[in-house]
Motif scaffolding. Sequence first.
Motif, PDB file in Angstrom:
ATOM      1  N   THR A  77       0.857  -1.177   0.000  1.00  0.00           N
ATOM      2  CA  THR A  77       0.000   0.000   0.000  1.00  0.00           C
ATOM      3  C   THR A  77       0.899   1.235   0.000  1.00  0.00           C
ATOM      4  O   THR A  77       2.111   1.129   0.200  1.00  0.00           O
ATOM      5  N   LYS A  78       0.293   2.391  -0.200  1.00  0.00           N
ATOM      6  CA  LYS A  78       1.045   3.632  -0.228  1.00  0.00           C
ATOM      7  C   LYS A  78       1.814   3.838   1.084  1.00  0.00           C
ATOM      8  O   LYS A  78       2.967   4.262   1.089  1.00  0.00           O
ATOM      9  N   GLU A  79       1.168   3.511   2.184  1.00  0.00           N
ATOM     10  CA  GLU A  79       1.797   3.669   3.496  1.00  0.00           C
ATOM     11  C   GLU A  79       2.944   2.673   3.682  1.00  0.00           C
ATOM     12  O   GLU A  79       4.014   3.029   4.178  1.00  0.00           O
ATOM     13  N   GLN A  80       2.722   1.419   3.265  1.00  0.00           N
ATOM     14  CA  GLN A  80       3.777   0.398   3.350  1.00  0.00           C
ATOM     15  C   GLN A  80       4.975   0.776   2.483  1.00  0.00           C
ATOM     16  O   GLN A  80       6.121   0.548   2.851  1.00  0.00           O
ATOM     17  N   LEU A  81       4.680   1.395   1.342  1.00  0.00           N
ATOM     18  CA  LEU A  81       5.729   1.841   0.432  1.00  0.00           C
ATOM     19  C   LEU A  81       6.563   2.952   1.080  1.00  0.00           C
ATOM     20  O   LEU A  81       7.791   2.970   0.964  1.00  0.00           O
ATOM     21  N   ALA A  82       5.895   3.845   1.796  1.00  0.00           N
ATOM     22  CA  ALA A  82       6.597   4.930   2.487  1.00  0.00           C
ATOM     23  C   ALA A  82       7.499   4.363   3.586  1.00  0.00           C
ATOM     24  O   ALA A  82       8.642   4.803   3.757  1.00  0.00           O
ATOM     25  N   ILE A  83       6.998   3.366   4.303  1.00  0.00           N
ATOM     26  CA  ILE A  83       7.792   2.733   5.363  1.00  0.00           C
ATOM     27  C   ILE A  83       8.973   1.970   4.759  1.00  0.00           C
ATOM     28  O   ILE A  83      10.100   2.062   5.239  1.00  0.00           O
ATOM     29  N   PHE A  84       8.704   1.260   3.658  1.00  0.00           N
ATOM     30  CA  PHE A  84       9.773   0.545   2.938  1.00  0.00           C
ATOM     31  C   PHE A  84      10.874   1.529   2.545  1.00  0.00           C
ATOM     32  O   PHE A  84      12.055   1.292   2.777  1.00  0.00           O
ATOM     33  N   HIS A  85      10.453   2.665   1.968  1.00  0.00           N
ATOM     34  CA  HIS A  85      11.436   3.654   1.518  1.00  0.00           C
ATOM     35  C   HIS A  85      12.271   4.170   2.693  1.00  0.00           C
ATOM     36  O   HIS A  85      13.482   4.276   2.612  1.00  0.00           O
ATOM     37  N   ARG A  86      11.592   4.458   3.798  1.00  0.00           N
ATOM     38  CA  ARG A  86      12.269   5.041   4.955  1.00  0.00           C
ATOM     39  C   ARG A  86      13.234   4.063   5.630  1.00  0.00           C
ATOM     40  O   ARG A  86      14.323   4.439   6.041  1.00  0.00           O
ATOM     41  N   ARG A  87      12.841   2.805   5.722  1.00  0.00           N
ATOM     42  CA  ARG A  87      13.651   1.827   6.466  1.00  0.00           C
ATOM     43  C   ARG A  87      14.712   1.133   5.639  1.00  0.00           C
ATOM     44  O   ARG A  87      15.750   0.747   6.175  1.00  0.00           O
TER      45      ARG A  87
END
Length: 170
Positions: A77-87
């Motif tokens: 999801t968009k949120e999971q993608l943001a977390i993936f990018h950050r971590r």
Amino acid sequence: MESWIVETKNLKKYYQQGANTVKALDGVDFRVKAEEFVAIIGKSGSGKSTLLHMIGGLDMPTDGEVIVGGKNLAGLTKEQLAIFHRRKIGFVFQSYNLVQDLNVYENIILPIELDGKRVDKKFVKEIMEVLQLEEKREALPRTLSGGQQQRAAIARAIAATPSLLLCDVN
Ligand SMILES: Nc1ncnc2c1ncn2[C@@H]1O[C@H](COP(=O)(O)OP(=O)(O)O)[C@@H](O)[C@H]1O
Ligand SMILES: [Mg+2]
């Protein structure tokens, strides 16, 4: 089975510009092994930044797949993608993208703080020393040279100990 840190399959990114379709990526099959260092070379406008943005989860492909660390980004999801990018991703932007209101040190630790993690001050100090940013610790980005801004962006990308470092440089 080989362990690929990055894999793209038939990756396409088309940009719509009025009646024009710009095919920035048109079926890219690309693989990188863990611990490999790869440089992508191509003339201006050939799609290098677009490819890195797709791999870093910063933009969605028109078609095809991006698999990073065995994870298919299309399934997030968009949120999971943001977390993936950050971590998982360290991203050095072509235009550095430093936060202008924060000094060099604050910029470097920002992603770690946004992720709610403890800052390893010793590690950050070491990175700043290697990249010769120690004396610019309190400086605001606009007072730095281009090279210093780029090194601050590199320090910020490394400080969060990403699995994958993507550098969009000229
Ligand atoms: N957001 C966008 N909207 C429309 N066209 C874009 C956009 N981003 C890139 N492009 C176009 O896609 C092509 C590839 O651009 P880019 O990936 O930035 O190339 P490079 O990084 O190799 O110079 C270029 O023709 C560019 O104009
Ligand atoms: Mg570019």
